[in-house]
Design a protein around this motif. Structure first.
Motif, PDB file in Angstrom:
ATOM      1  N   LYS A  94      70.910 -21.470  39.834  1.00  0.00           N
ATOM      2  CA  LYS A  94      71.360 -20.122  40.163  1.00  0.00           C
ATOM      3  C   LYS A  94      70.223 -19.123  40.121  1.00  0.00           C
ATOM      4  O   LYS A  94      70.160 -18.196  40.903  1.00  0.00           O
ATOM      5  CB  LYS A  94      72.414 -19.737  39.112  1.00  0.00           C
ATOM      6  N   GLY A 122      83.999 -21.247  54.532  1.00  0.00           N
ATOM      7  CA  GLY A 122      83.884 -21.840  53.202  1.00  0.00           C
ATOM      8  C   GLY A 122      82.496 -21.724  52.599  1.00  0.00           C
ATOM      9  O   GLY A 122      81.763 -20.801  52.885  1.00  0.00           O
ATOM     10  N   ASP A 123      82.177 -22.655  51.736  1.00  0.00           N
ATOM     11  CA  ASP A 123      80.891 -22.502  51.081  1.00  0.00           C
ATOM     12  C   ASP A 123      79.880 -23.491  51.612  1.00  0.00           C
ATOM     13  O   ASP A 123      78.933 -23.832  50.934  1.00  0.00           O
ATOM     14  CB  ASP A 123      81.070 -22.667  49.572  1.00  0.00           C
ATOM     15  N   ARG A 146      77.125 -23.802  54.210  1.00  0.00           N
ATOM     16  CA  ARG A 146      76.378 -23.021  55.197  1.00  0.00           C
ATOM     17  C   ARG A 146      75.286 -23.875  55.800  1.00  0.00           C
ATOM     18  O   ARG A 146      74.592 -24.594  55.106  1.00  0.00           O
ATOM     19  CB  ARG A 146      75.744 -21.816  54.507  1.00  0.00           C
ATOM     20  N   THR A 168      77.000 -24.213  46.129  1.00  0.00           N
ATOM     21  CA  THR A 168      78.265 -24.465  45.435  1.00  0.00           C
ATOM     22  C   THR A 168      78.831 -23.147  44.919  1.00  0.00           C
ATOM     23  O   THR A 168      78.177 -22.114  44.967  1.00  0.00           O
ATOM     24  CB  THR A 168      78.057 -25.384  44.229  1.00  0.00           C
ATOM     25  N   ASN A 169      80.042 -23.216  44.377  1.00  0.00           N
ATOM     26  CA  ASN A 169      80.660 -22.014  43.845  1.00  0.00           C
ATOM     27  C   ASN A 169      79.963 -21.500  42.600  1.00  0.00           C
ATOM     28  O   ASN A 169      80.116 -20.345  42.228  1.00  0.00           O
ATOM     29  CB  ASN A 169      82.131 -22.271  43.524  1.00  0.00           C
ATOM     30  N   SER A 170      79.195 -22.377  41.965  1.00  0.00           N
ATOM     31  CA  SER A 170      78.451 -21.910  40.805  1.00  0.00           C
ATOM     32  C   SER A 170      77.039 -21.515  41.188  1.00  0.00           C
ATOM     33  O   SER A 170      76.138 -21.484  40.363  1.00  0.00           O
ATOM     34  CB  SER A 170      78.420 -23.004  39.747  1.00  0.00           C
ATOM     35  N   HIS A 211      76.921 -33.206  45.976  1.00  0.00           N
ATOM     36  CA  HIS A 211      77.734 -32.331  45.152  1.00  0.00           C
ATOM     37  C   HIS A 211      78.537 -33.124  44.142  1.00  0.00           C
ATOM     38  O   HIS A 211      78.636 -32.762  42.969  1.00  0.00           O
ATOM     39  CB  HIS A 211      78.663 -31.485  46.044  1.00  0.00           C
ATOM     40  N   ASN A 212      79.127 -34.249  44.600  1.00  0.00           N
ATOM     41  CA  ASN A 212      79.904 -35.087  43.679  1.00  0.00           C
ATOM     42  C   ASN A 212      79.032 -35.571  42.535  1.00  0.00           C
ATOM     43  O   ASN A 212      79.417 -35.524  41.369  1.00  0.00           O
ATOM     44  CB  ASN A 212      80.497 -36.293  44.405  1.00  0.00           C
ATOM     45  N   PHE A 252      76.269 -34.264  41.465  1.00  0.00           N
ATOM     46  CA  PHE A 252      75.865 -33.145  40.630  1.00  0.00           C
ATOM     47  C   PHE A 252      76.972 -32.749  39.660  1.00  0.00           C
ATOM     48  O   PHE A 252      76.722 -32.415  38.506  1.00  0.00           O
ATOM     49  CB  PHE A 252      75.485 -31.949  41.505  1.00  0.00           C
ATOM     50  N   THR A 253      78.223 -32.792  40.144  1.00  0.00           N
ATOM     51  CA  THR A 253      79.350 -32.475  39.260  1.00  0.00           C
ATOM     52  C   THR A 253      79.395 -33.450  38.092  1.00  0.00           C
ATOM     53  O   THR A 253      79.626 -33.060  36.947  1.00  0.00           O
ATOM     54  CB  THR A 253      80.670 -32.564  40.044  1.00  0.00           C
ATOM     55  N   MET A 267      76.848 -32.453  35.579  1.00  0.00           N
ATOM     56  CA  MET A 267      77.248 -31.280  34.803  1.00  0.00           C
ATOM     57  C   MET A 267      78.243 -31.641  33.714  1.00  0.00           C
ATOM     58  O   MET A 267      78.264 -31.029  32.652  1.00  0.00           O
ATOM     59  CB  MET A 267      77.929 -30.243  35.714  1.00  0.00           C
ATOM     60  N   ARG A 295      80.890 -24.859  26.712  1.00  0.00           N
ATOM     61  CA  ARG A 295      80.249 -25.946  27.464  1.00  0.00           C
ATOM     62  C   ARG A 295      81.283 -26.725  28.269  1.00  0.00           C
ATOM     63  O   ARG A 295      81.068 -27.104  29.420  1.00  0.00           O
ATOM     64  CB  ARG A 295      79.518 -26.863  26.472  1.00  0.00           C
ATOM     65  N   GLU A 338      82.964 -26.673  37.368  1.00  0.00           N
ATOM     66  CA  GLU A 338      82.171 -27.339  38.396  1.00  0.00           C
ATOM     67  C   GLU A 338      83.047 -28.334  39.135  1.00  0.00           C
ATOM     68  O   GLU A 338      83.054 -28.415  40.351  1.00  0.00           O
ATOM     69  CB  GLU A 338      80.990 -28.050  37.716  1.00  0.00           C
ATOM     70  N   ARG A 380      85.031 -27.680  43.276  1.00  0.00           N
ATOM     71  CA  ARG A 380      84.213 -28.442  44.204  1.00  0.00           C
ATOM     72  C   ARG A 380      84.661 -28.253  45.631  1.00  0.00           C
ATOM     73  O   ARG A 380      83.863 -28.146  46.543  1.00  0.00           O
ATOM     74  CB  ARG A 380      84.293 -29.915  43.835  1.00  0.00           C
ATOM     75  N   PRO A 430      87.079 -22.773  48.562  1.00  0.00           N
ATOM     76  CA  PRO A 430      86.155 -21.861  49.254  1.00  0.00           C
ATOM     77  C   PRO A 430      85.580 -20.814  48.309  1.00  0.00           C
ATOM     78  O   PRO A 430      86.045 -20.660  47.188  1.00  0.00           O
ATOM     79  CB  PRO A 430      87.049 -21.202  50.305  1.00  0.00           C
ATOM     80  N   SER A 431      84.581 -20.087  48.782  1.00  0.00           N
ATOM     81  CA  SER A 431      83.930 -19.073  47.959  1.00  0.00           C
ATOM     82  C   SER A 431      84.897 -17.977  47.577  1.00  0.00           C
ATOM     83  O   SER A 431      85.839 -17.681  48.303  1.00  0.00           O
ATOM     84  CB  SER A 431      82.797 -18.390  48.724  1.00  0.00           C
ATOM     85  N   ASN A 488      80.020 -19.825  34.638  1.00  0.00           N
ATOM     86  CA  ASN A 488      79.493 -20.664  35.690  1.00  0.00           C
ATOM     87  C   ASN A 488      79.826 -20.131  37.072  1.00  0.00           C
ATOM     88  O   ASN A 488      79.191 -20.492  38.056  1.00  0.00           O
ATOM     89  CB  ASN A 488      80.028 -22.093  35.550  1.00  0.00           C
TER      90      ASN A 488
END
Lengths: 139, 160
Positions: free
Chosen positions: A10, A51-52, A54, A74-76, A104-105, A107-108, A111, B44, B51, B55, B58-59, B134
């Motif tokens: 971020k 959506g997210d 781009r 991502t949304n975060s 993304h999967n 990465f999740t 996390m 945490r 996350e 997934r 949308p934003s 987050n």
């Protein structure tokens, strides 16, 4: 098949960056860095947009080389950047999207690992495995 | 599915109970530290949870959108209910009221355990705070109970 894959946090520092170890690797790092500006532009321009996912299509970054750089947020607010060789024209949009989904999967999963602190560089072997599967295989 | 629910509730309850037991054996000055340790754990967990849960969505357009998501989808996945009431002063403070909070139903309703309840809510406050952080919102989350098993979470968004 990608030439370079990067995960940016971020706060815009790299969590993970891996490129094909051929020539000057710093060039890829620089490419990713400059693409961040365009990503920021797109994020701030989101009013009523979709959506997210781009697309970040940069034709010719340098006069000598051709690369296509794709981005995903991502949304975060974690950004993924994939650099592919644009002489590899067989790569379609859908394939890039599915590469981002896999990233993304994975990465999740990283996390959710309790031994991983958010904000630390990613050191997961599984993540490495997924990324290797997407990079150009050299010799 | 209902056995899942029982196990999850019981596990959470036991985990908090054991931590609370430690709490009661310590000096009062250490208790605040233990409660904030619980809250830190929740933080945490909240980060990882969000996350996974955002997934495919949308934003978010703005802060209110994020809070609505927390009240509906997030609360449903984590606490198996939706928030009953969301109030805001449109200046960064939100009050989320849950009338039958899943983690308080095991404690008897009535006044007997009213003062013990906040310790059980510390972890959940942390989960909410982690989730919001987050998503880009720094906040302070506190909880209060007036009538069991309903409780109110107060979220104050910190503006930079």
């Amino acid at each position: 098949m990608a030439v370079c894959i990067a995960v940016i946090a971020k706060q815009n520092y790299p969590l993970y960056i891996r490129s094909v170890p051929t020539q000057n690797e710093l060039k890829f790092h620089y490419t990713v860095h400059t693409s961040l500006d365009v990503v920021e532009e797109k994020i701030s321009a989101v009013g009523k947009s979709l959506g997210d996912q781009r697309e970040l299509y940069l034709g010719l970054l340098y006069p000598t080389e051709d690369y296509k750089v794709y981005g995903y947020v991502t949304n975060s607010k974690v950004k993924f950047v994939i650099v592919v060789d644009s002489s590899n024209t067989s790569l379609r949009d859908n394939e890039i999207r599915s590469m981002f989904r896999k990233l993304h999967n994975s990465f999740t999963d990283v996390m959710c690992n309790p031994f991983h602190n958010p904000g630390d560089p990613i050191q997961s072997k599984t993540f490495d495995g997924i990324v290797s599967g997407m990079m150009v295989q050299t010799g | 599915m209902s056995s899942d629910k029982f196990l999850q509730d019981y596990l959470h309850f036991t985990f908090i109970q054991s931590h609370i037991y430690e709490l009661s054996r310590q000096r009062p000055t250490d208790r605040a530290v233990s409660v904030s340790v619980l809250e830190g754990m929740g933080f945490r967990v909240g980060q990882g949870l969000i996350e996974r849960l955002t997934r495919d969505s949308p934003s978010f357009k703005d802060e209110l959108d994020i809070m609505k998501f927390v009240c509906k989808d997030f609360w449903t996945k984590v606490f198996r209910r939706q928030i009953d009431n969301l109030r805001t002063n449109h200046q960064g403070t939100y009050v989320l009221q849950d009338n039958k909070f899943a983690l308080l139903t095991q404690l008897s309703s009535g006044k007997q355990y009213l003062d013990q309840a906040p310790k059980y809510l510390a972890f959940s406050c942390g989960v909410v705070r982690g989730a919001l952080s987050n998503l880009g919102l720094d906040s302070v989350v506190t909880a209060e109970v007036s009538v069991m098993p309903s409780c109110k979470f107060q979220v104050v968004i910190q503006k930079l």
